[in-house]
Motif scaffolding. Structure first.
Motif, mmCIF file in Angstrom:
data_model
loop_
_atom_site.group_PDB
_atom_site.id
_atom_site.type_symbol
_atom_site.label_atom_id
_atom_site.label_comp_id
_atom_site.label_asym_id
_atom_site.label_seq_id
_atom_site.Cartn_x
_atom_site.Cartn_y
_atom_site.Cartn_z
ATOM 1 N N UNK A 18 -46.189 0.088 -20.624
ATOM 2 C CA UNK A 18 -47.270 0.986 -21.041
ATOM 3 C C UNK A 18 -47.394 2.208 -20.135
ATOM 4 N N UNK A 19 -47.156 2.044 -18.840
ATOM 5 C CA UNK A 19 -47.250 3.191 -17.927
ATOM 6 C C UNK A 19 -46.155 4.200 -18.258
ATOM 7 N N UNK A 20 -44.936 3.729 -18.463
ATOM 8 C CA UNK A 20 -43.824 4.617 -18.799
ATOM 9 C C UNK A 20 -44.077 5.315 -20.137
ATOM 10 N N UNK A 21 -44.550 4.564 -21.137
ATOM 11 C CA UNK A 21 -44.815 5.135 -22.454
ATOM 12 C C UNK A 21 -45.886 6.220 -22.398
ATOM 13 N N UNK A 22 -46.943 5.972 -21.638
ATOM 14 C CA UNK A 22 -48.002 6.977 -21.500
ATOM 15 C C UNK A 22 -47.451 8.233 -20.845
ATOM 16 N N UNK A 23 -46.634 8.052 -19.817
ATOM 17 C CA UNK A 23 -46.022 9.205 -19.150
ATOM 18 C C UNK A 23 -45.122 9.993 -20.079
ATOM 19 N N UNK A 24 -44.341 9.296 -20.896
ATOM 20 C CA UNK A 24 -43.460 9.978 -21.842
ATOM 21 C C UNK A 24 -44.255 10.756 -22.884
ATOM 22 N N UNK A 25 -45.354 10.196 -23.339
ATOM 23 C CA UNK A 25 -46.198 10.901 -24.310
ATOM 24 C C UNK A 25 -46.772 12.177 -23.688
ATOM 25 N N UNK A 26 -47.208 12.081 -22.448
ATOM 26 C CA UNK A 26 -47.772 13.262 -21.788
ATOM 27 C C UNK A 26 -46.680 14.270 -21.429
ATOM 28 N N UNK A 27 -45.462 13.800 -21.187
ATOM 29 C CA UNK A 27 -44.346 14.726 -20.967
ATOM 30 C C UNK A 27 -44.103 15.577 -22.210
ATOM 31 N N UNK A 28 -44.301 14.995 -23.396
ATOM 32 C CA UNK A 28 -44.157 15.762 -24.639
ATOM 33 C C UNK A 28 -45.174 16.897 -24.705
ATOM 34 N N UNK A 29 -46.378 16.622 -24.219
ATOM 35 C CA UNK A 29 -47.403 17.678 -24.190
ATOM 36 C C UNK A 29 -46.919 18.827 -23.308
ATOM 37 N N UNK A 30 -46.317 18.487 -22.162
ATOM 38 C CA UNK A 30 -45.779 19.532 -21.285
ATOM 39 C C UNK A 30 -44.682 20.328 -21.987
ATOM 40 N N UNK A 31 -43.836 19.646 -22.727
ATOM 41 C CA UNK A 31 -42.774 20.342 -23.472
ATOM 42 C C UNK A 31 -43.364 21.290 -24.515
ATOM 43 N N UNK A 32 -44.378 20.814 -25.235
ATOM 44 C CA UNK A 32 -45.034 21.671 -26.229
ATOM 45 C C UNK A 32 -45.636 22.898 -25.561
#
Length: 64
Positions: A41-55
Motif C-alpha cells: 500500500x505504501x508503494x502504491x500510494x507513492x506511485x499514484x502521487x508520482x502520477x500527479x507529479x508527472x501531470x
C-alpha cells in the motif's frame, strides 16, 4: 435486545486501518487513502502521487 427492537438496522462497520499519503502539486494538496492491509500500500500510494507529479510537469507553463 437492540436487534429485536430494530431488526432492519444497519450493522456497524468494522474498523479499518487506513494509510494516508499526500503531496502538494498544482497549488493544491492531493491525497491517497488506502486500507493499510493492501499489500504494498505504501508503494502504491507513492506511485499514484508520482502520477500527479508527472501531470503537473506536463501541464505547467513554467519550465526550468
Amino acid at each position: 435486545m437492540f436487534d429485536l427492537l430494530f431488526p432492519n438496522a444497519p450493522q456497524p462497520i468494522p474498523e479499518v486501518s487506513l494509510l494516508r499519503a499526500s503531496r502538494e502539486a498544482m497549488a493544491t494538496s492531493f491525497e491517497v487513502v488506502l486500507p493499510a492491509t493492501i499489500p504494498n500500500s505504501v508503494r502504491l500510494a507513492g506511485e499514484a502521487l508520482d502520477l500527479v507529479d508527472e501531470f503537473e510537469s506536463q501541464l505547467t507553463v513554467y519550465r526550468d
